[in-house]
Enzyme design. Structure first.
Site, PDB file in Angstrom:
ATOM      1  N   LYS A   1       0.862  -1.184   0.000  1.00  0.00           N
ATOM      2  CA  LYS A   1       0.000   0.000   0.000  1.00  0.00           C
ATOM      3  C   LYS A   1       0.897   1.232   0.000  1.00  0.00           C
ATOM      4  O   LYS A   1       1.944   1.243   0.675  1.00  0.00           O
ATOM      5  CB  LYS A   1      -0.885  -0.028   1.251  1.00  0.00           C
ATOM      6  CG  LYS A   1      -1.921   1.094   1.338  1.00  0.00           C
ATOM      7  CD  LYS A   1      -2.819   0.930   2.568  1.00  0.00           C
ATOM      8  CE  LYS A   1      -3.873   2.020   2.665  1.00  0.00           C
ATOM      9  NZ  LYS A   1      -4.758   1.846   3.849  1.00  0.00           N
TER      10      LYS A   1
ATOM     11  N   SER B   1      -9.785   2.015   3.074  1.00  0.00           N
ATOM     12  CA  SER B   1      -8.897   2.794   2.234  1.00  0.00           C
ATOM     13  C   SER B   1      -7.903   1.952   1.444  1.00  0.00           C
ATOM     14  O   SER B   1      -7.304   2.458   0.490  1.00  0.00           O
ATOM     15  CB  SER B   1      -8.124   3.785   3.102  1.00  0.00           C
ATOM     16  OG  SER B   1      -7.247   3.092   3.990  1.00  0.00           O
TER      17      SER B   1
ATOM     18  N   SER C   1     -10.033  -0.455   7.152  1.00  0.00           N
ATOM     19  CA  SER C   1      -9.446  -0.241   5.830  1.00  0.00           C
ATOM     20  C   SER C   1      -8.781  -1.458   5.192  1.00  0.00           C
ATOM     21  O   SER C   1      -8.412  -1.418   4.025  1.00  0.00           O
ATOM     22  CB  SER C   1      -8.432   0.904   5.888  1.00  0.00           C
ATOM     23  OG  SER C   1      -9.114   2.128   5.896  1.00  0.00           O
TER      24      SER C   1
END
Lengths: 492, 96, 486
Positions: C78, C153, C177
């Protein structure tokens, strides 16, 4: 009533002492003063994205040391909080500090007032926090340069109660704290380099009033003298303001040492809302009793304890003991001097020697150091050398008066006491024959005075002492000279 | 709790965010909605409850030995800086 | 060979047997990224060159007989994790030009285990979002339906794994997330106990809630990779010094005797019917497998969303103050003065959702409101944690849905922050209490995957992964791949 007698001054000090750690409070960067800009600022100090603070053990140890030395409560659990505000020298946009739960609370220190009495000044709290960087304005047009080397240097913020009632008291307290942190070796106390800084909260109120007046915080005062001047200026400003019908506004003011005035800091004017909250990156600091005991065992003899010992052991006055223990180095110098003196035959003589050493350390030596702006640690005359000089006074090789010349010679690099005494031929004349010869010459040269003296004008004795001393270039042993002179003047 | 445009201006100023005139109204609306939503917390009786700042209650702060472990890496770290001169980060004049 | 449907265990075996090299694997997945990323927008940065070099190094390590279980396995990170020499944007214009000068501990640990990073995945800006629509780099698309969000997210990681562009990816979870996007794209994702994985180098959103974890098709894959991420880090004061168990070895733990508590508060109102039906079917699977299933109640848990939307913005408002246009990141053109530099750099560098959260946080911490909002929220947080504690006195794991329904349409909820926030209602509680939690796929609702959530007591990752693994031995939801990516 004059202004001074009508208004009571109320002062509280916030002292920022940079702790003498090798690395920063939350990072592994060095804390050495004067490095090239931003060469001692690592990712944590720069507030880089993703990095996290880890607390320096020695910063905690030093705060605990201070707490113990001021009789304070060391919190078994203290909490770091974030103080949020934007400023270019504050890289993260918040300062890690302590707010609701500081590491040290409720201590005190005694200060000595002019009349010789002591007054206890309360220490509300002392908390750990990180220092900010510096904004530099020289050399850049319309811009400022930010150096973050200082960012993250550990600070102990020591907050006093509003117990101080004059600039003088404030200075006495400030000096006391300054001395203490150096005794404890937790701060180098260097005010020029900003290692020891002070903000003063100043207000005035009519004598007898219960409520405090509105206070102003004076920032940026970086010497004892300026603290005193800044406070005095601010007190006068506030009294003038009130007496002319105005009102003191609570604000932060900057002391300008060049103009000797304080002025409002516009940049800090905006209503500050620091939005303190516990720092989620740091856990509560838990201090176990064993840790406190361990730190307690490392405490040195503290200034007040040392002063008491100087009084009892050396028979010094409270004043002398206070002066000599003002710094650990000075006290050490004094004790080294005393211990290098020849062994005294009795207690009275020992005390006289100790007093002699005190007078010299506080007198000629301190004056010489002050003149050259040196501290005791860098004195060219070490304690054994001063003791060598005092030994010659004690054994009557030289008079106290001549010793001052010898001291100057030694200071100027003329070698040890004996070398200077010999080089300058300053050994006292104790030989009776030589003194008698000199007196006889003086008597012969002053027949008028001699006649008057013998007719009963005793006051002229001093005249003959002076003349005889002059004739021996001051080297005659004063006691011997007096005795012989008295006999000879009396006549056969 | 309903925020006015004026309130939003004050908050934005504290947070150092420039908010356009048009956005002030929009933020006043959405922030008011959020505050109205979180308002339900006020009905909870928390008189005897300790606040929780950390999920790991009972853990204590670890202490790092006082050792200098980081050297000078200014050149690397300043590569990301928008303006640098003589090793300093440059900003518009700071007025004290 | 279709490496993309192989498990981590398979890839590990294939590499160990010399059936293929890490360079081959890496090329294969880079090619898939090349082929599919344009449609998904799952990656912000693909680091082809570094990946191939790392793969070659991994092969060399293997040739030298020094390979570990994961040497040569490719993954993606990420874009919230700092990667030395590689842009680390956090999905924000603010950091569009930011080259991290250091590796996050997670990145360094995984690299040290020989894991090859293919690039940095898209995400909601500064991890603030539940749909991946707040990214400066544009929304990520759900591989099951490109008109739908992948959740957020960690939406880029989710979409990349669901489309099998990578075998696994790292994620971070502040309020769901990892778990919510895992559920919305039909993969597995675990958020470990707070303090289990180092936060050093992970750009902070809400420090007391953020935790890194792993997203992969199966719980078994997660078990393989979590061990390489987890562990004590002296650079993170909130990292817990506690040995990391071998999660792979613990996968075989039997289900018999395991007490599973179904969270009554989250099985009723607000839960979409079909999604609820899938979760109930999963509960039946657990019963069949010998687990004891009972109801548990955490009455204060419904307060977790309002609690979170005070605590998280408060911390974020402070954490994001460092982005000021001075030392790194975006700086506005020609600032008039210092205030202008701050205000415009931040207004132009941050997107609207980030600004909204900064303002919410600024407000709840400000003088006069701190007690009513922030302090009260921290107290309710205590109550929520106590609810969980009581529940875990009765059961070993809590079971509930991961999200109220399947993926929603891109743009469907952007206008109403509160509706968007409520999508995290089932996941936020675990963050507030610091508990480990994971989502595993448990079927479909209208052609879109839905997830089942397991929540455990602190440091129960091993038991949780084993329970998920047992379920996945009985079901094949985690092996379903969208047709276009099969």
């Amino acid at each position: 009533m004059t202004s001074e007698t009508k208004w009571e001054v109320v002062i509280g000090l916030e002292i920022h002492a940079q702790l003498a750690t090798h690395s920063k409070i939350f990072s592994g960067s060095a804390t050495v003063f004067g490095a090239d800009p931003n060469t001692q600022a690592d990712l944590v100090d720069l507030g880089y994205p993703g990095v996290l603070p880890v607390l320096n053990a020695d910063a905690v140890r030093m705060a605990v040391k201070f707490g113990l030395a001021t009789g304070a409560t060391v919190a078994s659990r203290s909490v770091f909080a974030r103080k949020n505000y934007f400023y270019p020298d504050l890289p993260k946009g918040y300062q890690i500090s302590q707010y609701e739960r500081p590491i040290v609370e409720r201590g005190s220190l005694d200060i000595m007032l002019d009349d010789g009495t002591t007054k206890t000044i309360g220490i509300t709290r002392a908390h750990l926090e990180e220092d900010a960087g510096k904004s530099l304005h020289e050399g850049l047009v319309g811009a400022s340069g930010i150096d973050l080397n200082r960012a993250g240097t550990p600070l102990l913020e020591i907050v006093s109660e509003p117990d101080l009632r004059s600039a003088k008291e404030a200075i006495a307290y400030l000096k006391k704290v300054h001395s203490l942190v150096r005794y404890l070796e937790i701060c180098d106390g260097n005010m020029q380099e900003g290692s020891f800084r002070c903000d003063a909260n100043v207000s005035v109120r009519p004598f007898g009033a219960e409520k405090f007046g509105t206070r102003c915080e004076i920032k940026n005062v970086n010497s004892f003298r300026f603290v005193e001047k800044a406070i005095n200026y601010e007190v006068a400003r506030q009294i003038d303001l009130i007496e002319s019908g105005g009102k003191v506004v609570q604000e932060t003011r900057l002391y300008d040492s060049v103009k000797d005035e304080t002025r409002s800091m516009r940049s800090k004017e905006e209503a500050n809302d620091y939005r303190y909250f516990p720092d989620p990156d740091l856990l509560p600091v838990v201090i176990e009793p064993a840790f406190v005991a361990e730190v307690r065992a490392t405490l040195p003899e503290l200034p007040d304890e040392k002063a008491a010992r100087f009084q009892s052991r050396y028979g010094l006055s409270a004043y002398d003991a206070g002066v000599l223990t003002a710094s650990r180095e000075l006290a050490g110098y004094y004790e080294a001097t005393v211990s290098a003196l020849p062994k005294a035959p009795d207690e009275a003589a020992a005390r006289a020697n100790a007093k002699l050493a005190a007078n010299w350390v506080m007198g000629d030596l301190s004056a010489a150091l002050n003149k050259e702006n040196m501290d005791i640690a860098s004195s060219p005359l070490k304690a054994p050398e001063l003791a060598g000089l005092l030994t010659r006074i004690i054994d009557a090789t030289i008079s106290g008066k001549l010793a001052k010349d010898v001291f100057e010679g030694m200071w100027a690099g003329g070698g040890n006491a004996d070398a200077v005494i010999d080089a300058r031929g300053l050994r006292q004349i104790t030989d009776v024959g030589a003194i008698e010869k000199a007196i006889a010459e003086v008597m012969a040269a002053s027949p008028g005075q001699l006649a008057e003296y013998r007719a009963g004008k005793d006051k002229l004795f001093g005249y003959f002492v002076g003349q005889a001393m002059k004739a021996t270039q001051g080297k005659a042993n004063p006691a011997a000279l007096n005795e012989i002179l008295r006999k000879m003047l009396a006549g056969p | 709790m309903s925020l006015t445009r004026h309130d939003v201006e004050g908050i934005a100023r504290l947070a150092r965010l420039q908010v356009s005139d048009a956005d002030l109204t929009a933020y006043a609306g959405s922030l008011s909605k959020i505050l109205a939503f979180v308002e339900q917390l006020s009905s909870v009786d928390t008189a005897a409850v300790e606040p929780m700042a950390h999920p790991l209650a009972g853990e204590a702060q670890r202490l790092r030995p006082d050792v200098v472990s980081e050297g000078d890496r200014r050149e690397l770290y300043q590569r990301n800086a928008p303006a640098v001169e003589s090793g300093l980060y440059v900003v518009p004049k700071v007025i004290e | 060979m279709s490496f993309h449907t192989a498990s981590i265990a398979d890839l590990s075996k294939g590499l160990a047997a010399g059936t293929y090299s890490s360079v081959e694997l890496t090329r294969y997945f880079l090619a898939r990224i090349q082929r599919f990323n344009e449609g998904l927008n799952a990656f912000i940065t693909v680091t082809e060159e570094q990946a191939l070099a790392a793969a070659a190094a991994a092969d060399a390590q293997r040739a030298a007989g020094q390979a570990g279980r994961l040497t040569g396995v490719p993954i993606a990170h990420k874009d919230i994790f700092c990667t030395a020499g590689v842009r680390t944007s956090c999905g924000s214009r603010m950091l569009d030009n930011f080259i991290a000068p250091y590796d996050a501990t997670v990145v360094a640990r995984m690299a040290a285990a020989g894991i090859v990073s293919l690039g940095k995945t898209n995400m909601d800006e500064f991890a603030m979002g539940s749909s991946n629509e707040t990214s400066w780099y544009g929304p990520v698309r759900n591989p099951w339906d490109h008109a739908k969000v992948p959740g957020g997210s960690s939406g880029g990681s989710a979409a990349a794994v669901a489309g099998r562009l990578v075998p696994a990816a790292t994620g971070t979870d502040t309020g769901g997330s990892i778990r919510q996007p895992a559920a919305l794209v039909g993969i597995s994702g675990i958020k470990p106990t707070y303090g289990r994985v180092s936060r050093y180098g992970m750009i902070a959103f809400a420090s007391s809630l953020d935790q890194a974890g792993i997203m992969a098709p199966s719980a078994e894959d997660c078990a393989y990779l979590l061990g390489a991420m987890a562990g004590f880090d002296p650079r993170d004061s909130t990292s817990v010094d506690r040995p990391v168990p071998d999660y792979v070895a613990e996968l075989g733990a039997p289900l018999a005797g395991l007490r599973i508590g179904v969270l009554t508060e989250f099985m009723g109102q607000g839960l979409e019917a079909e999604t609820g039906a899938r979760v109930r079917e999963a509960i039946e699977v657990y019963r069949r497998l010998g687990a004891t299933v009972v109801d548990v109640s955490c009455p204060r848990l419904p307060l977790s969303v309002p609690t979170y939307y005070v605590v998280a913005p408060a911390e974020c408002s402070s954490n994001l103050s460092r982005f000021d246009g001075v030392r790194f990141g975006y700086r506005c053109e020609k600032p008039r003065d210092l205030l202008d530099l701050y205000q415009r750099s931040r207004a132009e560098g941050f997107g609207p959702e980030v600004q909204r959260r900064i303002m919410t946080g600024t407000y709840v911490l400000s003088a006069g409101y701190y007690d009513a909002y922030y302090l009260q929220a921290q107290k309710v947080r205590t109550l929520i944690a106590e609810d969980f504690k009581r529940a875990f006195a009765e059961v070993d794991l809590i079971l509930c849905p991961t999200a109220p329904g399947p993926a929603f349409g891109i743009g469907a909820k952007v206008d109403d922050p509160v509706t968007m926030y409520l999508n995290d209602i089932y996941t936020i509680g675990a963050n507030l209490a610091g508990l480990p939690a994971m989502s595993v796929p448990c079927g479909f609702d209208g052609g879109l995957p839905v997830g089942l959530q397991l929540i455990g007591p602190h440091f129960s990752e091993g038991r949780m992964l084993a329970a998920a693994h047992a379920y996945q031995r009985e079901t094949d939801w985690h092996q379903r791949v969208p047709a276009a990516y099969a």
